[in-house]
Design a protein around this motif. Structure first.
Motif, PDB file in Angstrom:
ATOM      1  N   ALA A  96      50.123  -5.301 -64.580  1.00 45.64           N
ATOM      2  CA  ALA A  96      51.220  -6.036 -63.948  1.00 45.64           C
ATOM      3  C   ALA A  96      52.513  -5.942 -64.754  1.00 45.64           C
ATOM      4  O   ALA A  96      53.588  -5.718 -64.193  1.00 45.64           O
ATOM      5  CB  ALA A  96      50.816  -7.497 -63.761  1.00 45.64           C
ATOM      6  N   VAL A  97      52.408  -6.096 -66.054  1.00 43.17           N
ATOM      7  CA  VAL A  97      53.602  -6.051 -66.901  1.00 43.17           C
ATOM      8  C   VAL A  97      54.222  -4.658 -66.885  1.00 43.17           C
ATOM      9  O   VAL A  97      55.449  -4.515 -66.828  1.00 43.17           O
ATOM     10  CB  VAL A  97      53.267  -6.515 -68.339  1.00 43.17           C
ATOM     11  CG1 VAL A  97      54.379  -6.201 -69.309  1.00 43.17           C
ATOM     12  CG2 VAL A  97      52.965  -8.007 -68.345  1.00 43.17           C
ATOM     13  N   THR A  98      53.394  -3.630 -66.908  1.00 39.99           N
ATOM     14  CA  THR A  98      53.907  -2.266 -66.882  1.00 39.99           C
ATOM     15  C   THR A  98      54.690  -1.999 -65.596  1.00 39.99           C
ATOM     16  O   THR A  98      55.789  -1.460 -65.634  1.00 39.99           O
ATOM     17  CB  THR A  98      52.756  -1.254 -67.023  1.00 39.99           C
ATOM     18  OG1 THR A  98      52.059  -1.519 -68.231  1.00 39.99           O
ATOM     19  CG2 THR A  98      53.264   0.167 -67.047  1.00 39.99           C
ATOM     20  N   VAL A  99      54.121  -2.405 -64.467  1.00 40.28           N
ATOM     21  CA  VAL A  99      54.795  -2.190 -63.182  1.00 40.28           C
ATOM     22  C   VAL A  99      56.082  -3.015 -63.097  1.00 40.28           C
ATOM     23  O   VAL A  99      57.106  -2.537 -62.615  1.00 40.28           O
ATOM     24  CB  VAL A  99      53.848  -2.522 -62.003  1.00 40.28           C
ATOM     25  CG1 VAL A  99      54.586  -2.571 -60.685  1.00 40.28           C
ATOM     26  CG2 VAL A  99      52.721  -1.499 -61.946  1.00 40.28           C
ATOM     27  N   ALA A 100      56.050  -4.237 -63.607  1.00 40.03           N
ATOM     28  CA  ALA A 100      57.220  -5.116 -63.515  1.00 40.03           C
ATOM     29  C   ALA A 100      58.355  -4.679 -64.442  1.00 40.03           C
ATOM     30  O   ALA A 100      59.526  -4.778 -64.083  1.00 40.03           O
ATOM     31  CB  ALA A 100      56.815  -6.551 -63.829  1.00 40.03           C
ATOM     32  N   GLY A 115      50.542   1.247 -62.668  1.00 46.52           N
ATOM     33  CA  GLY A 115      49.661   0.092 -62.846  1.00 46.52           C
ATOM     34  C   GLY A 115      48.348   0.489 -63.495  1.00 46.52           C
ATOM     35  O   GLY A 115      47.821  -0.208 -64.362  1.00 46.52           O
ATOM     36  N   GLY A 116      47.813   1.646 -63.086  1.00 45.93           N
ATOM     37  CA  GLY A 116      46.572   2.144 -63.698  1.00 45.93           C
ATOM     38  C   GLY A 116      46.764   2.486 -65.162  1.00 45.93           C
ATOM     39  O   GLY A 116      45.901   2.198 -65.998  1.00 45.93           O
ATOM     40  N   ALA A 117      47.908   3.076 -65.481  1.00 49.74           N
ATOM     41  CA  ALA A 117      48.195   3.401 -66.882  1.00 49.74           C
ATOM     42  C   ALA A 117      48.334   2.128 -67.716  1.00 49.74           C
ATOM     43  O   ALA A 117      47.815   2.041 -68.836  1.00 49.74           O
ATOM     44  CB  ALA A 117      49.464   4.246 -66.982  1.00 49.74           C
ATOM     45  N   ALA A 175      45.979   0.803 -70.797  1.00 53.14           N
ATOM     46  CA  ALA A 175      46.475   0.324 -72.089  1.00 53.14           C
ATOM     47  C   ALA A 175      45.944  -1.076 -72.372  1.00 53.14           C
ATOM     48  O   ALA A 175      45.554  -1.391 -73.501  1.00 53.14           O
ATOM     49  CB  ALA A 175      47.998   0.329 -72.110  1.00 53.14           C
ATOM     50  N   GLY A 176      45.891  -1.926 -71.332  1.00 53.04           N
ATOM     51  CA  GLY A 176      45.315  -3.259 -71.486  1.00 53.04           C
ATOM     52  C   GLY A 176      43.858  -3.203 -71.862  1.00 53.04           C
ATOM     53  O   GLY A 176      43.372  -3.988 -72.690  1.00 53.04           O
ATOM     54  N   TRP A 177      43.126  -2.262 -71.255  1.00 50.58           N
ATOM     55  CA  TRP A 177      41.710  -2.100 -71.587  1.00 50.58           C
ATOM     56  C   TRP A 177      41.545  -1.710 -73.052  1.00 50.58           C
ATOM     57  O   TRP A 177      40.666  -2.215 -73.748  1.00 50.58           O
ATOM     58  CB  TRP A 177      41.081  -1.048 -70.665  1.00 50.58           C
ATOM     59  CG  TRP A 177      39.691  -0.682 -71.033  1.00 50.58           C
ATOM     60  CD1 TRP A 177      38.563  -1.440 -70.848  1.00 50.58           C
ATOM     61  CD2 TRP A 177      39.266   0.521 -71.660  1.00 50.58           C
ATOM     62  NE1 TRP A 177      37.479  -0.758 -71.330  1.00 50.58           N
ATOM     63  CE2 TRP A 177      37.874   0.444 -71.831  1.00 50.58           C
ATOM     64  CE3 TRP A 177      39.932   1.670 -72.096  1.00 50.58           C
ATOM     65  CZ2 TRP A 177      37.139   1.462 -72.408  1.00 50.58           C
ATOM     66  CZ3 TRP A 177      39.200   2.672 -72.667  1.00 50.58           C
ATOM     67  CH2 TRP A 177      37.819   2.566 -72.827  1.00 50.58           C
TER      68      TRP A 177
END
Length: 108
Positions: A20-24, A87-89, A93-95
């Motif tokens: 979510a943060v990456t997309v935002a 979002g997947g990327a 990164a979150g994972w």
């Protein structure tokens, strides 16, 4: 069911937040770099990249190149597929960062 596994909940939150943060933040970051809806801002990092790639390509910026790609996102936002890929990327990164969740257990 003994309750909520806090480690698993932590992982879900970190992975979801990464996506979510990456997309935002990507469109805002591109505008901050100078890739705006009105074109590349003079004196910005984007202008320096455009100049560098123009010199490297013999005087012009390649259509479909990285500068053109970033400018199209800065001008028009992300497409649905771009949002999904980004979002997947971010979730990936979150994972990777979710290893911090393994450190939540209290030590006696």
């Amino acid at each position: 069911m003994d309750g909520i596994d806090m480690e698993e909940l932590c992982k879900v939150v970190v992975i979801g937040a990464g996506g979510a943060v990456t997309v935002a933040l990507t469109p805002a970051a591109l505008v901050a770099l100078g890739f705006t809806a009105n074109g590349i801002a003079a004196g910005s990092i984007a202008a320096k990249l455009m100049s560098y790639f123009a010199i490297a390509n013999g005087g012009g910026v390649a259509a479909g190149g990285i500068v053109a790609f970033l400018q199209s996102i800065g001008a028009g936002g992300l497409t649905w597929s771009g949002t999904g890929i980004l979002g997947g990327a971010g979730a990936t990164a979150g994972w990777l960062l979710s290893a911090i969740c393994n450190q939540t257990a209290a030590t006696p």
